[in-house]
Design a protein around this motif. Sequence first.
Motif, short mmCIF file in Angstrom:
data_model
loop_
_atom_site.label_atom_id
_atom_site.label_comp_id
_atom_site.label_asym_id
_atom_site.label_seq_id
_atom_site.Cartn_x
_atom_site.Cartn_y
_atom_site.Cartn_z
N LYS A 1 -5.67 -12.26 -8.00
CA LYS A 1 -6.98 -12.76 -7.57
C LYS A 1 -8.12 -11.96 -8.21
O LYS A 1 -8.02 -10.75 -8.37
N ARG B 1 -14.42 -12.63 -5.98
CA ARG B 1 -14.44 -14.02 -5.52
C ARG B 1 -13.94 -14.20 -4.08
O ARG B 1 -13.95 -15.29 -3.57
N PHE B 2 -13.52 -13.12 -3.42
CA PHE B 2 -12.88 -13.28 -2.11
C PHE B 2 -13.61 -12.56 -0.99
O PHE B 2 -13.03 -12.24 0.05
N TYR B 3 -14.91 -12.30 -1.20
CA TYR B 3 -15.72 -11.68 -0.13
C TYR B 3 -16.08 -12.72 0.92
O TYR B 3 -16.17 -13.90 0.59
N GLU C 1 -8.10 -9.28 -0.88
CA GLU C 1 -8.83 -9.66 0.33
C GLU C 1 -8.99 -8.48 1.29
O GLU C 1 -10.05 -8.31 1.89
N ARG D 1 -26.30 -20.38 -4.74
CA ARG D 1 -25.22 -19.48 -4.31
C ARG D 1 -24.84 -19.80 -2.87
O ARG D 1 -25.63 -20.35 -2.12
N ALA E 1 -18.60 -16.88 3.93
CA ALA E 1 -17.97 -17.45 2.73
C ALA E 1 -18.81 -17.04 1.52
O ALA E 1 -19.15 -17.86 0.68
N SER E 2 -19.13 -15.75 1.44
CA SER E 2 -20.11 -15.28 0.46
C SER E 2 -19.53 -15.14 -0.95
O SER E 2 -20.27 -15.03 -1.91
N ARG E 3 -18.21 -15.12 -1.08
CA ARG E 3 -17.50 -15.07 -2.36
C ARG E 3 -17.76 -13.81 -3.19
O ARG E 3 -16.87 -13.04 -3.44
N TYR E 4 -19.01 -13.66 -3.66
CA TYR E 4 -19.34 -12.58 -4.58
C TYR E 4 -19.86 -11.36 -3.82
O TYR E 4 -20.48 -11.49 -2.77
N THR F 1 -22.61 -11.21 -0.90
CA THR F 1 -22.21 -10.70 0.43
C THR F 1 -23.32 -9.82 0.98
O THR F 1 -23.66 -9.88 2.16
#
Length: 352
Positions: free
Chosen positions: A127, A131-133, A143, A208, A214-217, A221
């Motif tokens: 991963k 991308r998983f924030y 994660e 964004r 679900a902030s991703r970056y 975040t």
Amino acid sequence: MTRLFRNLFHITIVLSAAVGFSQQSSFTVGTATAAPGQKATGFIEVPAGVDAATSIPVVVVRGSKPGPVLALVSGAHGTEYASVVALEKLIPMLDPTQISGTVIILPLVNIQSFLQKVPHVNPVDGKSMNRFYPGKEDGTQTERASFLITKQVVERCDYLIDYHGGDLDENLRSYSYWPKSGNEKQDAITQQMVLAFGLDHIIVWSDRPKDPNASRYLDNTANTRGKPAIAVEAGYSGTVKPEDVKALVEGTLSVMRLFKMLPGAPTSVEHPVWIGKIDTIASDQTGFFYPIVDRGTYVEQGMKVGYVTDYFGNITLEARAPAAGVVLYICGVPSMKKGDTIANIGEVVKNP
Ligand SMILES: [Zn+2]
């Protein structure tokens, strides 16, 4: 005690605690605890879960004087070397006795990417570590690490800078991102940050994720939690050029001056090139890629930027710029599979 007296007593305790926290207390991230005027190193320990444990190095520089908490994070992609080396160079440069506030440095988030020389992802779970924030406490290693960085770094800081660059296969021109959220006050601060950082090409990134869950970056975040944050990119294709490292180090010191964490005035870029839209050229062919233009080249709509051949040398794709703009990055290696990015073209706008 009477109710009134009890309330007064309570207020006194809270006030003295607040003063003590800003001026005299120590500051801990992971196993690193720094008293005022000290610099401490340690690790954010990510415990084993569905896969292996990992330890993310952390430095806390606790200034003698009160001020904001600035978080600097690099190496989510461990082979974007210039950005990782820039924070390594910054560690000995920051003198806690001269700093107002606190600097948290995570110079290398994705250690297995760095050690195994694997671009883009954490080889432990495949991963991307940006991308998983905001992460998951019971997820895979990426994660779980993202979860702890959210808790221990993002939620504890006032401002954040996330450092990237061209990965092993990316021939990239340096630039920064200005995250335009629609929140005027926060956008004014992040705009000052990208200008103070000094990279002269700035991408305006407005679409964004708005949901903090679900902030991703990483920078997103922070921004969705009310902490102004920017992302910056310099370096390319595995190189560690002195000019790229210098740009990242000087940019960081300038942002610290903006926030009065260091004496002096920031050196802000006066007339940056604002990029309003990014056009991604993807390959619909597998084979060999040959670039025709370099990173940073300005192209017109329709201009050929490179081509793909099959394994026998027959041209199967001519890649052309869908619009006029600047080549932000172009694939820097011959390996090309269907769906991969050939180039990103940034369209220039006058008013961001
Ligand atoms: Zn990156």
